[in-house]
Each structure stands twice: as structure tokens, then as C-alpha cells.
Enzyme design. Structure first.
Site, PDB file in Angstrom:
ATOM      1  N   CYS A  15      -9.470  -2.927 -11.090  1.00  0.00           N
ATOM      2  CA  CYS A  15      -8.997  -1.707 -10.429  1.00  0.00           C
ATOM      3  C   CYS A  15      -7.659  -1.903  -9.715  1.00  0.00           C
ATOM      4  O   CYS A  15      -7.212  -1.046  -8.981  1.00  0.00           O
ATOM      5  CB  CYS A  15     -10.050  -1.170  -9.461  1.00  0.00           C
ATOM      6  N   HIS A  40       0.800  -1.222   0.000  1.00  0.00           N
ATOM      7  CA  HIS A  40       0.000   0.000   0.000  1.00  0.00           C
ATOM      8  C   HIS A  40       0.831   1.269   0.000  1.00  0.00           C
ATOM      9  O   HIS A  40       0.414   2.289  -0.527  1.00  0.00           O
ATOM     10  CB  HIS A  40      -1.005  -0.025   1.143  1.00  0.00           C
TER      11      HIS A  40
END
Ligand code: PEP
Ligand code: MG
Length: 757
Positions: free
Chosen positions: A683, A367
Site C-alpha cells: 500500500c 506525507h
């Protein structure tokens, strides 16, 4: 007298303490220092060389000809002294002239002496000078003698820095001394940026080396050890490594060192010799570092690195210098250097000054990488021993497109970099020219090209890129940047601002996905038990359904923000269809509540599911009839398909998104969704890479949500692609069992003039 005990080393230090405190000139102090050491070690010679203008100059000596002072100069790497400084290593020789680097300097008269010991005088891990002793008789120096020399060198480093004796700006000097370097690593985020190297955890600069009160110093070091052990224990037991990106293995090594009796004993002995706690830790560390270098074993070097980290942690605790560079603030354009970072840590930095990030670890779909991509900050990973290669304050030019960094670059490299950067800007401008052109393949398939976002400023990228909407708004980013749980009102304000800025274009809000590598200080994940596999743990929707207060507040905020408009909402990490039902029910319940109070509601709500857990792919016939759209999160999906932790740097390059297994799996999902008439898109980060997005289109994907910087390149690819030609080719490849689809697809793209960049 040979200092065979810490007490005698302490005598040297007591002598030095008086010298340092005197009002004599710096030169006079150095003259006194060499005299004291020569006496204490009964050596015929003691000399100090300092680095001036990149050259080592004899500054003070007893035993060598005084006429050689300020005359004898050695380049780095020249002679024994130059070798010590270049390698930041100790030399301990019973017969100096036999050493291959021995360089005879007639003006010094040193042919009279046989044995030689020298230690570097270190500042910021680089040599700023050399301290040496010589004896007439051939003899090897014992450990305690070498350690005494190192202790003195530490004190000298303080004296030299305070007096500005070595090259004025030590970092400038060391920059030249260390020379330019090209480092290559793993491309994590493309783009180019230059700035001054800043360590995320700044090195502690030691200001006082000689102790005033030895007992007090001992006490300080004891309590620092206690604190450090507590920290490591908590990190290990509470699985905090998920946050900081530290892994079990590293923590185990930390633990081993933190409890190592030998280490604390050596630090204690250094304190006995009269050093402050900081200086003692540093001196022991320097010694260990040099020893390890002599052994030259890659495995040990790795360990050394962990010990270095830990010693730095101990230093930070003892000196109270605990903040990260984000807390101190960036003063100039900066390239951030870290072992690893959590997404929240990165978000603490000032975006305007942060021009790049270099990590020792890092992986494409961690992330922190996604956040850097969202922030438009180039990022390079997998650079080993980064802190040895890059010093704080070094100029670093980071080329994320090539996966290289130029450290301490000289004129021509800097110029080439700048012109490439300018060319890059030009290319961006070319992409900008595509902004108002639709992403249509040459044979007429209109691809819906949306962007991924998560920060308030990201909405601006919609206008800049001309994208069709926001296909993934990661709502947890707001939670990650906040020290406390964001209130419903502030969530609502953010969502409304994004919806307004998007205008007619759709925004798909994904409900909070925390846990995994996105830990929040105010939500305890793992019930205090600690999760061994946080990515497969209590995260995202699993957490949200158990603690539905969070989800209720978010649902209300979303409904209120979208009042009078269409709301698109999707849920992360659904593993079984009932989880979708449960999540939708929470939102619907909030909608009814608002309706009961006659509040303005969204004109329509579209509910979507993310497919990122493989099990869900088996249940599509149950799920698809319930949902309005499906979004495939390839970051998580591929980590689970390959059983390969997306944040583990060791696996960063092991599996390819263009593997038949992934493409076939995705193809099945896309086909089934189409059979049910449910729009399906991708996505994950995969869609933002030109060759990968080409393959996705080849298996039938018509909706992509990608990082804003990729919109230009992906659109250029789409507009140059004949989908009708690609589909049969890809089908053939997927049926062939061929493993290296990357090469095959890239050859095909080249042969068919597809712009894959
Ligand atoms: C994914 O997993 O692909 C995804 C888009 O979600 P995230 O990266 O935020 O986990
Ligand atoms: Mg995900």
C-alpha cells in the site's frame, strides 16, 4: 555634505518626509528628491529612472540636461542604469566609462562626470527604477553613502507605488521584465495545472517607510526580535521541525542569524536614519542580498536564502501580517509556492482553487506529497531559490508529468501547455474507458487493485476508477485537518459515510498514524523533550498503545460505523508481534463492551498488520498465524531499510525502489505470507508507479492499494503484461547482482509492449 553618519542620512529622510507629505504632483516630488540628494551628497548629478512599459525612462535629474528628461530611455540591461535594474544590483564606480556596460547618451551631457553610484528602486524584490548619483571627480563611494542611497530608494519605492508612476501594475511590469522561465524539479505528484503564484507565507508589502517616532520603531523591532528568537528556540528544542518540514540544519542556521549581533545592529542603524521598523529590516536585507550576489558563492547563497526566510519572518512579526495564504483565502486559481509544507498546512487550502504546489524541498513519500496526491494536486519539488524565480502574482503553468514549471509563459508556451493538458484529459478519458475492465494480466492473473484514501471526498474515487476497494484508509487525515481532537461521533460519521459509499467493496481502515512528519498541535509528541528522529520516534501504534484513550475511542467509532457489516482494520508501524496482540485486544475489548450492551456489531472483523518496520519481517512465522491480512507499507519500510529519511529532500532521489535489496526483501515477505495462506498486498506509493508495480507483480504481489490517479495507468500496465514471461526475467535479474534494475526492467517492458506510460 557627505552623509557619513546615520544622522545625516536622517536629515535626507527628514527632507524627504516633507516632500512626501506635500501636496505637490508626483513629478514635482521627484524633482525635489533629486535636488535634496544632490545637495546632501554634494554630487553634481542625481537622477531617477523609472520603469515604464518595460523600459527605464529618465524621470527626474539635477545635473544632466533637463531636455533629456522623459527622452532618455534605456532597455533593461542597457548601460549602467539598465544593468542595475536587470541585476537588481548596486554599481559603485570611480570611473564610469570604464565599465563594459557604459552606454554614452549625448543628450544627457554625462561625459563630464567620472564617478557613478546607482542603486535599484525595489518593489517585491524586483527593480522598478534606479536612483543614481555622479561626481565630476573620480572617487569611490563609501558604504554609508550607498546605504543612504538605498534608504532613499526605499522611500521612493513607496512614493512611486502610491503615485502609480512606474508601470501601473508593478507586478505586470516585473513579469515582463523578468521574462519567461522554465524551471525543472523533482516530480512529486503528476498532473497539470496553471494559476497565479501565491506564496504560502506571503511577502510583507511595506506601506510606510519614513518613521514618525524613531524610539517607537526601535521598540517594535526589539520586541519582534525577541519573539522571533523565542520561536526559533521553541522550534529547535521541541522538534517542531517535524511539522513544518524544517530540518535541524536549517534551524541551526536560523538560530545563528537570529542571534547575530551584526544583523540587529544594522537594522538599528537603519532605524536611526529615520526608517520605520519594516523599512529598516527590508533595507538591510536588500543590502545583504546584493552583497551576497556579488560574492557569488553557492554556499553563501544558500545561507542567504535562510537569512531571507528569517528576515521575512521578522517582517511578518513586526507588521502583524502573520497568516498564511490559506488563511487569507485563494481568490483565483493558484499555484502555491513554499519552502516546505506540512500535510495539515496543505489541507487548509481550498481544493477547488489550488491547481498546483511547488516546493523548494519536498520528497516523494513525505506525507505532504501523499496528501497532495490524494487531493489530485500536481506537485513539483526541489526547485532552488524559488522566490527569486517566481514572484507573487506571476502566471505559473505546472507540468507535474514532466517535472517542469513555466513561469510567466508567453503565448506559444501557454498554448502548447493547454493542448498538452487537453491531451492529458483525453488520456484520462481513455483510462476511464478501462474502468469497468478487470485488472487481469494477459496470462490471466487477477490483481486486486484498490485505492488509498483518507478524506471524505476520496470515496467518490472508487466509482470513478472502478477500483476493487479502499486498501488503505488513512484515518489520521481527519485528525490532521482538525484544530482539535476529532470527537468519537465525528470519527464514526466519517467511517460510516465511507463504508456506505463503498457499498459492497471492502474498506481497510488503518488506525491513527500520527507522529513522525504528521504532528498534531493537540497531541504533544515527544513528551516535551523533543525527538531527534521523529520518524523512528513515538508515533503510530507506539503512541496509540501508550495513550490508549485515543485508540479506544477510534475502535468504538469503527465498530459502530461498521455495525452489521464486515470491518477491516489494520495497525500501523508494528515492530513486534505483541504490539499486534495489544492493539487487537483494545478493539476486542470495545467489541465486548458493545456486545454487553446488546449493540449491533460488525458481522465480521478482519485484523491486518502493516509491515513497515524491517524487524517484523523476521517474525512473520509468529505474526502470520494471528492475522487475516498483511499490508506492506513501502514508504516507511524502504526508509528504514536504507536508513534514509523519507522526508529528507537531499535523499529524495538517492535510493531506488527498484533496487535488488528492496525487491528481494519484499519477495521474501510475499513468499512467506503465501506459505501461510495470508493475503499480502502493498500500500506504499511505490505501487502507484507503473514500472514499480510491474516489478511487484513480478515478485508475486497480487494486491495493490494505490493513489486513485494511478489506477488507470497501473491497470493498463497489468492488462498488457504477461506475468509468466516477467517472473523468470525478474528472478534472473535479482540473481545477477545487477544494480540498475530500472533500466533493465524498462527495456524489458518496452520490448514486450507493456504499457508503462
Ligand atoms: C507506508 O509507510 O508505506 C504507508 C502506506 O503509510 P504512510 O505513508 O501513511 O506512513
Ligand atoms: Mg507508514
Amino acid at each position: 555634505m557627505v552623509p557619513t553618519s546615520p544622522a545625516s542620512a536622517r536629515e535626507i529622510l527628514t527632507g524627504l518626509h516633507d516632500v512626501m507629505a506635500s501636496r505637490a504632483s508626483a513629478q514635482a516630488k521627484l524633482n525635489n528628491v533629486v535636488r535634496i540628494i544632490a545637495e546632501a551628497m554634494a554630487s553634481e548629478v542625481c537622477s531617477i529612472y523609472l520603469l515604464r512599459d518595460g523600459v527605464l525612462e529618465l524621470f527626474a535629474t539635477v545635473g544632466l540636461n533637463q531636455s533629456a528628461v522623459h527622452v532618455t530611455r534605456l532597455a533593461l540591461g542597457e548601460g549602467l542604469v539598465g544593468t542595475i535594474a536587470r541585476d537588481v544590483a548596486i554599481l559603485n564606480l570611480d570611473e564610469a566609462s570604464r565599465h563594459p556596460e557604459f552606454a554614452y547618451r549625448p543628450e544627457t551631457g554625462e561625459e563630464l562626470f567620472h564617478s557613478f553610484a546607482g542603486v535599484p528602486i525595489v518593489r517585491r524584490e524586483r527593480a522598478i527604477g534606479v536612483l543614481s548619483v555622479q561626481h565630476a571627480e573620480p572617487r569611490a563611494y563609501v558604504d554609508l553613502e550607498i546605504e543612504a542611497l538605498q534608504t532613499v530608494a526605499m522611500v521612493l519605492s513607496e512614493l512611486i507605488a502610491n503615485a502609480g508612476l512606474a508601470d501601473k501594475a508593478a507586478s505586470e511590469a516585473t513579469a515582463r521584465e523578468a521574462g519567461p522561465m522554465r524551471l525543472s524539479g523533482l516530480k512529486l505528484v503528476t498532473g497539470m495545472g496553471g494559476g497565479i503564484a501565491v506564496y504560502h507565507q506571503p511577502r510583507v508589502l511595506i506601506e510606510h517607510t519614513v518613521a514618525e517616532d524613531i524610539e517607537a520603531e526601535r521598540h517594535r523591532v526589539y520586541s519582534a526580535f525577541r519573539k522571533m528568537r523565542e520561536q526559533i528556540d521553541t522550534m529547535t528544542s521541541l522538534a517542531e521541525f517535524g511539522t513544518a518540514g524544517e530540518h535541524q540544519e536549517i534551524l541551526e542556521t536560523y538560530k545563528m542569524f537570529a542571534y547575530d549581533e551584526g544583523w540587529s545592529r544594522r537594522i538599528n542603524e537603519a532605524i536611526d536614519s529615520g526608517l520605520t521598523a519594516e523599512a529598516a529590516i527590508e533595507r538591510v536585507q536588500q543590502r545583504t542580498r546584493m552583497r551576497m550576489r556579488e560574492i557569488n558563492d553557492p554556499l553563501l547563497q544558500e545561507r542567504m536564502h535562510d537569512l531571507d526566510d528569517l528576515a521575512n519572518r521578522l517582517l511578518r512579526i513586526v507588521s502583524g501580517q502573520l497568516g498564511t495564504a490559506a488563511q487569507t483565502g485563494l481568490r483565483d486559481d493558484a499555484i502555491l509556492i513554499a519552502r516546505n509544507l506540512g500535510p495539515a498546512e496543505l489541507l487548509e487550502y481550498d481544493r477547488r482553487r489550488l491547481k498546483g504546489v511547488i516546493l523548494e524541498e519536498g520528497s516523494l513519500t513525505a506525507h505532504v506529497t501523499i496528501v497532495a496526491r490524494a487531493m489530485g494536486i500536481p506537485m513539483l519539488g526541489r526547485i532552488r531559490n524559488i522566490r527569486q524565480a517566481i514572484g507573487e502574482g506571476d502566471l505559473v503553468l505546472l507540468d507535474g508529468n514532466e517535472g517542469v514549471a513555466f513561469v510567466r509563459a508567453t503565448g506559444p508556451v501557454e498554448e502548447a501547455f493547454k493542448s498538452k493538458q487537453a491531451a492529458g484529459r483525453k488520456r484520462l478519458a481513455d483510462y476511464a474507458a478501462l474502468r469497468d475492465l478487470p485488472p487481469v494480466t494477459k496470462d490471466g492473473t487477477r490483481i486486486t487493485l484498490m485505492i488509498n484514501a483518507g478524506l471524505r471526498d476520496d470515496a467518490a474515487a472508487l466509482q470513478l476508477t472502478g477500483a476493487d476497494g479502499i486498501g488503505l484508509f488513512r484515518t489520521e487525515f481527519q485528525f490532521l485537518v482538525s484544530a482539535t481532537l476529532p470527537r468519537r461521533e465525528s470519527q464514526q460519521r466519517l467511517y460510516r459515510a465511507i463504508i456506505e459509499e463503498a457499498g459492497d467493496k471492502p474498506v481497510i481502515f488503518r488506525t491513527v498514524d500520527v507522529g513522525g512528519d504528521k504532528a498534531l498541535p493537540y497531541i504533544e509528541v515527544g513528551n516535551g523533550v523533543g525527538e531527534e528522529n521523529p520518524a523512528m520516534g513515538w508515533r503510530a501504534l507506539r503512541l496509540a498503545l501508550d495513550r490508549d484513550g485515543l485508540m479506544k475511542a477510534q475502535a468504538r467509532a469503527l465498530l459502530e460505523a461498521a455495525a452489521g457489516r464486515e470491518l477491516n482494520i489494520m495497525f500501523p508501524m508494528i515492530s513486534e508481534p505483541w504490539e499486534f496482540d495489544a492493539a487487537k485486544a483494545i478493539v476486542e475489548h470495545q467489541r465486548e463492551w458493545l456486545a454487553g450492551r446488546k449493540k449491533l456489531l460488525p458481522a465480521k472483523i478482519n485484523y491486518g498488520a502493516m509491515l513497515e518496520v524491517p524487524a517484523l519481517a523476521e517474525m512473520l512465522d509468529m505474526l502470520l498465524p494471528k492475522i487475516d491480512f498483511l499490508s506492506i507499507g513501502t514508504n516507511d519500510l524502504t526508509q528504514f531499510l536504507f536508513a534514509a529519511d523519507r522526508a529528507n529532500p537531499k535523499l529524495a532521489e538517492r535510493y531506488d525502489w527498484l533496487s535488488p535489496a528492496i525487491l528481494r526483501f519484499l519477495r521474501r515477505i510475499v513468499r512467506t505470507s503465501k506459505d501461510y495462506g495470508v493475503p499480502v498486498g502493498v500500500c506504499g506509493e511505490m505501487g502507484g508507479r507503473t514500472l514499480e508495480s510491474m516489478a511487484l507483480i513480478g515478485i508475486g504481489v497480487e494486491r495493490l492499494s494505490i493513489t486513485p490517479a494511478a489506477v488507470g495507468p497501473v491497470k493498463a500496465m497489468i492488462r498488457s503484461l504477461d506475468r509468466g514471461q516477467l517472473v523468470p526475467e525478474l528472478e534472473k535479474l535479482l540473481a545477477s547482482g545487477r544494480a540498475d534494475l530500472r533500466t533493465a526492467l524498462s527495456d524489458w517492458a518496452q520490448a514486450h509492449d507493456v504499457a508503462i506510460g
